[in-house]
Design a protein around this motif. Structure first.
Motif, PDB file in Angstrom:
ATOM      1  N   ARG A   8     -10.409   3.136   1.812  1.00 49.24           N
ATOM      2  CA  ARG A   8      -9.003   3.330   2.211  1.00 49.24           C
ATOM      3  C   ARG A   8      -8.876   3.327   3.734  1.00 49.24           C
ATOM      4  O   ARG A   8      -7.982   2.671   4.295  1.00 49.24           O
ATOM      5  N   ASP A  33      -0.136   5.259   1.712  1.00 51.30           N
ATOM      6  CA  ASP A  33      -1.482   5.703   1.398  1.00 51.30           C
ATOM      7  C   ASP A  33      -1.859   5.348  -0.034  1.00 51.30           C
ATOM      8  O   ASP A  33      -2.973   4.882  -0.303  1.00 51.30           O
ATOM      9  N   ARG A  51       0.416  10.924   8.569  1.00 55.74           N
ATOM     10  CA  ARG A  51      -0.916  11.015   7.983  1.00 55.74           C
ATOM     11  C   ARG A  51      -1.713  12.114   8.694  1.00 55.74           C
ATOM     12  O   ARG A  51      -1.448  12.433   9.851  1.00 55.74           O
ATOM     13  N   ASP A  79      -7.595  11.589   9.425  1.00 54.58           N
ATOM     14  CA  ASP A  79      -7.568  10.213   8.929  1.00 54.58           C
ATOM     15  C   ASP A  79      -7.310   9.242  10.071  1.00 54.58           C
ATOM     16  O   ASP A  79      -7.965   8.200  10.180  1.00 54.58           O
ATOM     17  N   TYR A 109      -6.805   0.601   6.290  1.00 49.23           N
ATOM     18  CA  TYR A 109      -5.941   0.957   7.421  1.00 49.23           C
ATOM     19  C   TYR A 109      -6.431   0.269   8.697  1.00 49.23           C
ATOM     20  O   TYR A 109      -5.645  -0.334   9.441  1.00 49.23           O
TER      21      TYR A 109
END
Length: 568
Positions: free
Chosen positions: A306, A209, A354, A358, A310
């Motif tokens: 972010r 992350d 996670r 998310d 991913y």
């Protein structure tokens, strides 16, 4: 009582991009060489109190081998900073754990050499006002832009394999190179095995992350691939790996997509298209009553970026399994939620630990990107041009112009105001059908819609690089053809996203129904039966509101009664 300032103390460690550049840290470690942190913090408060100054509450993190805390740490908040008071330390490790077996108060030199990297082993002596480089290499490595370890790298990484991920993260964060000896040690099979054995998946996920939050997420993922660590870090679920799908090349493809997305966003920051401008986003969001919190552009939204990184990096994995995941979902409708989860949720939640929110957001971006790709490729790009060329707009005005139905939502085309309830111009109707198609995707993805469009766009750009020009030989000709393909894709998507803005679709996910459920049951359609038909009625309402922005409640009710005459 010993005066606090008489104790030799160091700010430890100096973060390379904190003290030595313009970034201001939010936390500071004060290293002590002759007393415990709590003792020093209490003396500091006494010193402040004696001089009539404000004291600060002190928290203590006690010795806890399970959490790598073998010596207590005292912490206090002073103004905007969290300050930790901790002893200089020396450590000894066992072969089966990354947590030190023995930790004792040490010297500044011992503390510096136990650090993961030379650039993280610098101290600022607050008594003398100088930076002290106990390893003799930290400042030099900082100047050269090199990530290296104070001790032999293989020993350092085997003692604590998490350091290999921290090395990658710092290299990406600072855009530094990795020392060749460290690269060789990081690629050693023993380090890979130790990483899998000694480091918890929570810590691995946390490092990933932080890598994706860094200045160079592409460089971080490239290093993981080149060092042979990617399969250990992104540990695919065992049932997926042993299944019928081959995952060969997915990380390389994901890296290519991530690099394309990252480069494009950098271009957007330098030369933002209109749909990436904050002011225009706010204007479009006003139609649906959303403010800055839901109209932030990607360049201003670190968290959305972010999640996009991913989604870009892992999209090829989802694409390999999408048909299987859809079949599983159909077969397990009545099974517990966990049985339905896709490979992306399994990877992010189960393996990288996670947060579920998310993981679900990442998958939403992927799904919406597929939706945008399908819409653009099935004529949505042409419809978007029609919106722009006809001057179709849906805007919010603080005061409704005369002759309009009283709504603050104003529809215009060719510089004339339209009545959304009655307008039958074929071009306008086509624009509203396009609005409906976009709204269906936007209502599912919400404020992350820009991330989804970027992902869709970059998939097309990445695919364009690998097709259509294979028959060409001359380098310059290939480059020019590639530029032409890329420019065409960019133009299509810029027009598509601009049309979304022109039609006031930002915030459509917050649109409230004009007629609530109770009113429908009691007065609009009093004979409506219980069951799925009610959802059908509410969907019809949503569809009408999207294609008649600013339309009146009265006309909506008439429309519903015409659609469902049996229930009137």
């Amino acid at each position: 009582m010993t005066h606090p300032s008489s104790v030799p103390t160091f700010v430890s460690p100096i973060a390379p991009n904190d003290t030595l550049s313009v970034t201001i840290p939010v936390d500071i470690d004060i290293a002590l060489d002759d007393k415990l942190g709590r003792e020093f913090a209490d003396e500091l408060n006494q010193w402040l109190s004696d001089r009539g100054r404000k004291t600060h509450s002190v928290g203590v993190v006690l010795k806890n081998p399970e959490k790598s805390k073998h010596l207590e740490t005292a912490t206090m908040r002073v103004n905007n900073y969290w300050i930790d008071f901790v002893n200089l330390r020396a450590e000894e490790y066992t072969s089966d754990s990354r947590i030190p077996d023995l930790m004792r108060i040490g010297t500044a030199e011992e503390d510096a050499f136990r650090r993961d990297l030379t650039i993280n082993s610098l101290f600022y002596n607050i008594n003398d006002g100088v930076v002290e480089d106990m390893t003799g290499r930290g400042l030099d490595d900082l100047r050269k832009g090199i990530v290296a370890t104070p001790l032999p790298p293989l020993t350092t990484l085997l003692d604590d394999p998490l350091r290999v991920l921290r090395s990658v993260r710092f290299a990406a964060r600072l855009r530094f190179g990795m020392a060749e000896s460290l690269r060789e040690a990081a690629a050693d099979s023993r380090v890979k095995a130790a990483l899998a054995q000694k480091v918890s998946r929570e810590r691995v996920g946390s490092e990933v992350d932080l890598m994706l939050k860094s200045r160079d997420p592409v460089g971080a993922m490239r290093l993981l691939i080149n060092l042979g660590l990617i399969d250990t870090v992104f540990l695919l679920p065992e049932d997926e790996v042993n299944g019928e799908v081959s995952f060969e090349g997915v990380y390389e493809k994901g890296l290519n997509l991530l690099a394309t997305a990252h480069d494009h966003l950098c271009d957007c920051k330098a030369n933002p298209p209109m749909w990436c401008e904050s002011k225009r986003a706010l204007e479009s969001g006003a139609v649906n009553g959303v403010g800055q919190d839901q109209t932030r552009v990607l360049m201003e939204d670190e968290d959305a970026r972010r999640l996009l990184w991913y989604a870009a990096f892992l999209k090829p994995i989802r694409d390999r399994t999408i048909s299987i995941d859809e079949d599983v979902e159909l077969e397990t409708k009545k099974k517990p939620r966990k049985a339905k989860r896709s490979i992306i949720l399994k990877l992010l939640v189960d393996e990288l630990k996670r947060p579920l929110r998310d993981a679900e957001a990442v998958e939403k971006i992927m799904r919406a990107a597929d939706g945008f790709t399908k819409l653009v490729s099935s004529g949505g790009d042409v419809s978007a041009l029609s919106v722009l060329l006809s001057g179709a707009h849906v805007v919010h005005e603080s005061k409704a112009p005369e002759g309009v139905n009283g709504s603050n939502i104003i529809c215009t085309m060719d510089h004339r105001i339209l009545d959304p309830d009655t307008e039958d111009d074929p071009v306008w109707k086509h624009c509203m059908e396009f609005r409906l198609g976009c709204a269906d995707i936007l209502r599912k993805i919400g404020p992350l819609w820009r991330a989804a469009i970027i992902l869709s766009l970059c998939e097309q750009m990445a695919n364009g690089k690998n097709s259509e020009i294979e028959y060409m030989i001359e380098g310059d000709v290939v480059y020019e053809a590639q530029e032409e393909i890329t420019s065409g894709i960019l133009a299509n998507y810029d027009a598509f996203a601009a049309a979304i803005m022109h039609l006031g679709l930002i915030g459509i996910w917050n649109q409230e129904p004009l007629v609530n459920g109770d009113e429908i049951k009691k007065s609009v359609l009093p004979n409506i039966p219980k069951g799925p038909v009610f959802r059908e009625v509410m969907d019809k309402q949503t569809e009408w509101m999207i294609t008649h922005p600013g339309g009146t409640k009265e006309n909506l009710i008439n429309h519903l009664r015409e659609e469902f005459p049996d229930y009137v």
